[in-house]
Design a protein around this motif. Structure first.
Motif, PDB file in Angstrom:
ATOM      1  N   GLY A  48      -6.159  -3.457   9.577  1.00 45.38           N
ATOM      2  CA  GLY A  48      -7.177  -2.437   9.718  1.00 45.38           C
ATOM      3  C   GLY A  48      -7.089  -1.412   8.601  1.00 45.38           C
ATOM      4  O   GLY A  48      -8.056  -0.752   8.295  1.00 45.38           O
ATOM      5  N   VAL A  49      -5.928  -1.294   8.013  1.00 44.18           N
ATOM      6  CA  VAL A  49      -5.785  -0.406   6.868  1.00 44.18           C
ATOM      7  C   VAL A  49      -6.125  -1.195   5.614  1.00 44.18           C
ATOM      8  O   VAL A  49      -5.339  -2.015   5.153  1.00 44.18           O
ATOM      9  CB  VAL A  49      -4.351   0.135   6.764  1.00 44.18           C
ATOM     10  N   THR A  50      -7.311  -0.970   5.121  1.00 52.27           N
ATOM     11  CA  THR A  50      -7.656  -1.651   3.872  1.00 52.27           C
ATOM     12  C   THR A  50      -7.715  -0.627   2.766  1.00 52.27           C
ATOM     13  O   THR A  50      -8.464   0.347   2.829  1.00 52.27           O
ATOM     14  CB  THR A  50      -9.019  -2.372   3.998  1.00 52.27           C
ATOM     15  N   LEU A  51      -6.888  -0.833   1.803  1.00 50.95           N
ATOM     16  CA  LEU A  51      -6.798   0.094   0.689  1.00 50.95           C
ATOM     17  C   LEU A  51      -7.295  -0.598  -0.567  1.00 50.95           C
ATOM     18  O   LEU A  51      -6.942  -1.740  -0.839  1.00 50.95           O
ATOM     19  CB  LEU A  51      -5.342   0.509   0.478  1.00 50.95           C
ATOM     20  N   ASP A  52      -8.108   0.117  -1.297  1.00 52.79           N
ATOM     21  CA  ASP A  52      -8.532  -0.451  -2.575  1.00 52.79           C
ATOM     22  C   ASP A  52      -7.692   0.155  -3.689  1.00 52.79           C
ATOM     23  O   ASP A  52      -6.765   0.921  -3.455  1.00 52.79           O
ATOM     24  CB  ASP A  52     -10.033  -0.230  -2.791  1.00 52.79           C
ATOM     25  N   ARG A  53      -8.035  -0.205  -4.866  1.00 48.49           N
ATOM     26  CA  ARG A  53      -7.328   0.233  -6.056  1.00 48.49           C
ATOM     27  C   ARG A  53      -7.200   1.761  -6.120  1.00 48.49           C
ATOM     28  O   ARG A  53      -6.136   2.299  -6.465  1.00 48.49           O
ATOM     29  CB  ARG A  53      -8.113  -0.323  -7.246  1.00 48.49           C
ATOM     30  N   TYR A  54      -8.261   2.460  -5.758  1.00 51.49           N
ATOM     31  CA  TYR A  54      -8.231   3.923  -5.828  1.00 51.49           C
ATOM     32  C   TYR A  54      -7.223   4.506  -4.846  1.00 51.49           C
ATOM     33  O   TYR A  54      -6.439   5.385  -5.177  1.00 51.49           O
ATOM     34  CB  TYR A  54      -9.619   4.501  -5.528  1.00 51.49           C
ATOM     35  N   ASP A  55      -7.271   3.999  -3.615  1.00 54.47           N
ATOM     36  CA  ASP A  55      -6.334   4.502  -2.604  1.00 54.47           C
ATOM     37  C   ASP A  55      -4.894   4.258  -3.033  1.00 54.47           C
ATOM     38  O   ASP A  55      -4.031   5.124  -2.877  1.00 54.47           O
ATOM     39  CB  ASP A  55      -6.589   3.817  -1.263  1.00 54.47           C
ATOM     40  N   ARG A  56      -4.649   3.092  -3.554  1.00 56.28           N
ATOM     41  CA  ARG A  56      -3.278   2.768  -3.982  1.00 56.28           C
ATOM     42  C   ARG A  56      -2.820   3.687  -5.104  1.00 56.28           C
ATOM     43  O   ARG A  56      -1.696   4.159  -5.113  1.00 56.28           O
ATOM     44  CB  ARG A  56      -3.201   1.310  -4.447  1.00 56.28           C
ATOM     45  N   GLN A  57      -3.741   3.951  -6.004  1.00 56.45           N
ATOM     46  CA  GLN A  57      -3.391   4.855  -7.109  1.00 56.45           C
ATOM     47  C   GLN A  57      -3.109   6.256  -6.585  1.00 56.45           C
ATOM     48  O   GLN A  57      -2.170   6.919  -7.012  1.00 56.45           O
ATOM     49  CB  GLN A  57      -4.539   4.905  -8.121  1.00 56.45           C
ATOM     50  N   ILE A  58      -3.932   6.690  -5.655  1.00 57.15           N
ATOM     51  CA  ILE A  58      -3.728   8.015  -5.071  1.00 57.15           C
ATOM     52  C   ILE A  58      -2.356   8.098  -4.424  1.00 57.15           C
ATOM     53  O   ILE A  58      -1.582   9.035  -4.663  1.00 57.15           O
ATOM     54  CB  ILE A  58      -4.828   8.330  -4.034  1.00 57.15           C
ATOM     55  N   LEU A  59      -2.025   7.093  -3.623  1.00 58.81           N
ATOM     56  CA  LEU A  59      -0.725   7.100  -2.952  1.00 58.81           C
ATOM     57  C   LEU A  59       0.412   7.095  -3.965  1.00 58.81           C
ATOM     58  O   LEU A  59       1.404   7.809  -3.801  1.00 58.81           O
ATOM     59  CB  LEU A  59      -0.606   5.884  -2.024  1.00 58.81           C
ATOM     60  N   ASP A  60       0.245   6.309  -4.983  1.00 64.62           N
ATOM     61  CA  ASP A  60       1.302   6.225  -5.980  1.00 64.62           C
ATOM     62  C   ASP A  60       1.492   7.557  -6.702  1.00 64.62           C
ATOM     63  O   ASP A  60       2.613   8.045  -6.851  1.00 64.62           O
ATOM     64  CB  ASP A  60       0.963   5.116  -6.979  1.00 64.62           C
ATOM     65  N   ILE A  61       0.395   8.160  -7.102  1.00 63.37           N
ATOM     66  CA  ILE A  61       0.496   9.419  -7.851  1.00 63.37           C
ATOM     67  C   ILE A  61       1.004  10.550  -6.961  1.00 63.37           C
ATOM     68  O   ILE A  61       1.884  11.316  -7.351  1.00 63.37           O
ATOM     69  CB  ILE A  61      -0.861   9.780  -8.495  1.00 63.37           C
ATOM     70  N   LEU A  62       0.478  10.636  -5.746  1.00 60.74           N
ATOM     71  CA  LEU A  62       0.907  11.729  -4.866  1.00 60.74           C
ATOM     72  C   LEU A  62       2.370  11.584  -4.441  1.00 60.74           C
ATOM     73  O   LEU A  62       3.040  12.576  -4.162  1.00 60.74           O
ATOM     74  CB  LEU A  62       0.007  11.823  -3.635  1.00 60.74           C
ATOM     75  N   GLN A  63       2.866  10.361  -4.405  1.00 62.00           N
ATOM     76  CA  GLN A  63       4.288  10.190  -4.080  1.00 62.00           C
ATOM     77  C   GLN A  63       5.182  10.677  -5.212  1.00 62.00           C
ATOM     78  O   GLN A  63       6.346  10.979  -4.996  1.00 62.00           O
ATOM     79  CB  GLN A  63       4.600   8.717  -3.791  1.00 62.00           C
ATOM     80  N   ARG A  64       4.622  10.746  -6.412  1.00 60.88           N
ATOM     81  CA  ARG A  64       5.415  11.220  -7.552  1.00 60.88           C
ATOM     82  C   ARG A  64       5.132  12.684  -7.850  1.00 60.88           C
ATOM     83  O   ARG A  64       6.009  13.426  -8.276  1.00 60.88           O
ATOM     84  CB  ARG A  64       5.098  10.385  -8.795  1.00 60.88           C
ATOM     85  N   HIS A  65       3.867  13.071  -7.671  1.00 60.87           N
ATOM     86  CA  HIS A  65       3.448  14.428  -8.012  1.00 60.87           C
ATOM     87  C   HIS A  65       2.672  15.001  -6.828  1.00 60.87           C
ATOM     88  O   HIS A  65       1.446  15.062  -6.852  1.00 60.87           O
ATOM     89  CB  HIS A  65       2.577  14.416  -9.258  1.00 60.87           C
ATOM     90  N   GLY A  66       3.417  15.435  -5.835  1.00 64.62           N
ATOM     91  CA  GLY A  66       2.810  15.811  -4.569  1.00 64.62           C
ATOM     92  C   GLY A  66       1.931  17.045  -4.637  1.00 64.62           C
ATOM     93  O   GLY A  66       1.139  17.302  -3.732  1.00 64.62           O
ATOM     94  N   ARG A  67       2.057  17.806  -5.705  1.00 71.49           N
ATOM     95  CA  ARG A  67       1.300  19.050  -5.778  1.00 71.49           C
ATOM     96  C   ARG A  67       0.258  19.033  -6.884  1.00 71.49           C
ATOM     97  O   ARG A  67      -0.289  20.075  -7.251  1.00 71.49           O
ATOM     98  CB  ARG A  67       2.273  20.222  -5.983  1.00 71.49           C
ATOM     99  N   ILE A  68      -0.005  17.838  -7.396  1.00 70.81           N
ATOM    100  CA  ILE A  68      -1.049  17.703  -8.418  1.00 70.81           C
ATOM    101  C   ILE A  68      -2.366  18.196  -7.831  1.00 70.81           C
ATOM    102  O   ILE A  68      -2.614  18.038  -6.641  1.00 70.81           O
ATOM    103  CB  ILE A  68      -1.160  16.222  -8.850  1.00 70.81           C
ATOM    104  N   ASN A  69      -3.177  18.798  -8.653  1.00 69.31           N
ATOM    105  CA  ASN A  69      -4.450  19.264  -8.095  1.00 69.31           C
ATOM    106  C   ASN A  69      -5.490  18.147  -8.104  1.00 69.31           C
ATOM    107  O   ASN A  69      -5.343  17.147  -8.810  1.00 69.31           O
ATOM    108  CB  ASN A  69      -4.947  20.538  -8.796  1.00 69.31           C
ATOM    109  N   ASN A  70      -6.493  18.333  -7.295  1.00 66.65           N
ATOM    110  CA  ASN A  70      -7.446  17.253  -7.062  1.00 66.65           C
ATOM    111  C   ASN A  70      -8.220  16.863  -8.311  1.00 66.65           C
ATOM    112  O   ASN A  70      -8.546  15.696  -8.499  1.00 66.65           O
ATOM    113  CB  ASN A  70      -8.412  17.652  -5.951  1.00 66.65           C
ATOM    114  N   GLN A  71      -8.492  17.825  -9.151  1.00 68.76           N
ATOM    115  CA  GLN A  71      -9.239  17.517 -10.375  1.00 68.76           C
ATOM    116  C   GLN A  71      -8.452  16.581 -11.264  1.00 68.76           C
ATOM    117  O   GLN A  71      -8.981  15.587 -11.767  1.00 68.76           O
ATOM    118  CB  GLN A  71      -9.549  18.811 -11.111  1.00 68.76           C
TER     119      GLN A  71
END
Lengths: 169, 169
Positions: free
Chosen positions: A10-33
DNA sequence: ATGATATTGGAATTATATGCCAAAAAAATC
DNA sequence: GATTTTTTTGGCATATAATTCCAATATCAT
């Protein structure tokens, strides 16, 4: 008793979601822009996706990492704990007692060792460790054994969980 | 070889800094206005303090936490690794090989066990684990033994390092 | 007490987040 | 394969937050 997290189905992640997870796991306080820029989306859909991941429970929180040594916690130890009986009451009581100790960074119920739990604790020095072990942890009801390992060096820590299909199966 | 982090001497933290560290360790993505409000300072000095803590190296980074199970990593294991010889070359090589494996969440050099390293790994299932263990990790030069424990339940995880003098000494 | 030093709070400015909606893309249906 | 339906995007307007600057306040040392 609360149900465990729903199956991954039921959890379907596309390329964007995976990238988001990867980046936020490294840089948790990066801003959205900047996050949006890095993944190649405009800010609005990017933010929507982050919120969705948070609401889905895929992102469970954010943490600042601190240098424990700089804070005076020079000693990190792994503590393997054995219990006399494996009853829910014993376990629940142990877990509650351990949760009340601020030195305990992590507590895992494990199998495969002769131990039942592994704790990761941070303390100022060996005296504090001795005190924690002898006066706090071994006094918890049901604890029959404790084996200590000390962390000499943190080689890798806080690494991102693979969000790409790094691990095909 | 890079010098280890300077001695804790010289780091003087007041009540505000400690509160900031405590809150950011729990809520890494809180905005500065709310953080300021919670610690009882106005936004500008609060932000200055956060920046100072980052620049001092007391805050070493920020991480999003993700639900590994939801990402398909159903199995978490602790792996205790023994090495044949304790030479810097052996260690450096092992560490480099292990760093290249995305399943490895943590790698600690430890003492007190019969093992030299403890790894924490996440995988999809037991087949993946077997593959990782037999085809990757035990094949690293110098590895003489591996003992596996599986994580049955995460009782406590990612707890804040005490920034208050919880632990007087 | 007094002067020197460090820290704060508030206002102005800049940057970012958020909500909205028309347009585009993707998916499903025929 | 074209068409309808559904989902997602991008850009704009607005709200919220971050950042800078400086006078005012507090702290520290003497």
């Amino acid at each position: 008793m609360p149900k465990e997290s729903p199956p991954a189905v039921g959890v379907t992640l596309d390329r964007y979601d995976r990238q988001i997870l990867d980046i936020l796991q490294r840089h948790g306080r990066i801003n959205n822009q900047e996050l949006a820029e890095r993944i190649g989306l405009s800010p609005s859909p990017c933010l929507r996706r982050v919120r969705a991941l948070e609401d889905n429970g895929l992102i469970t929180g954010y943490r600042a990492l601190v240098d424990a040594k700089r804070l005076g916690h020079s000693l990190t130890a792994l503590l393997h704990i054995s219990m006399d009986r494996h009853t829910p009451e014993r376990f629940a009581n142990f877990e509650a007692k351990v949760a009340a100790l601020p030195q305990v960074q992590e507590c895992l119920l494990i199998t495969g060792q002769e131990a039942d739990y592994q704790l990761k604790v941070v303390v100022h020095d060996m005296d504090d460790y001795q005190n924690l072990l002898l006066n706090q942890i071994t006094r918890i009801e049901g604890v029959t054994g404790a084996h200590s390992s000390f962390v000499l060096r943190r080689v890798l820590e806080h690494r991102p969980v693979p969000s790409y299909s790094d691990t095909p199966h």
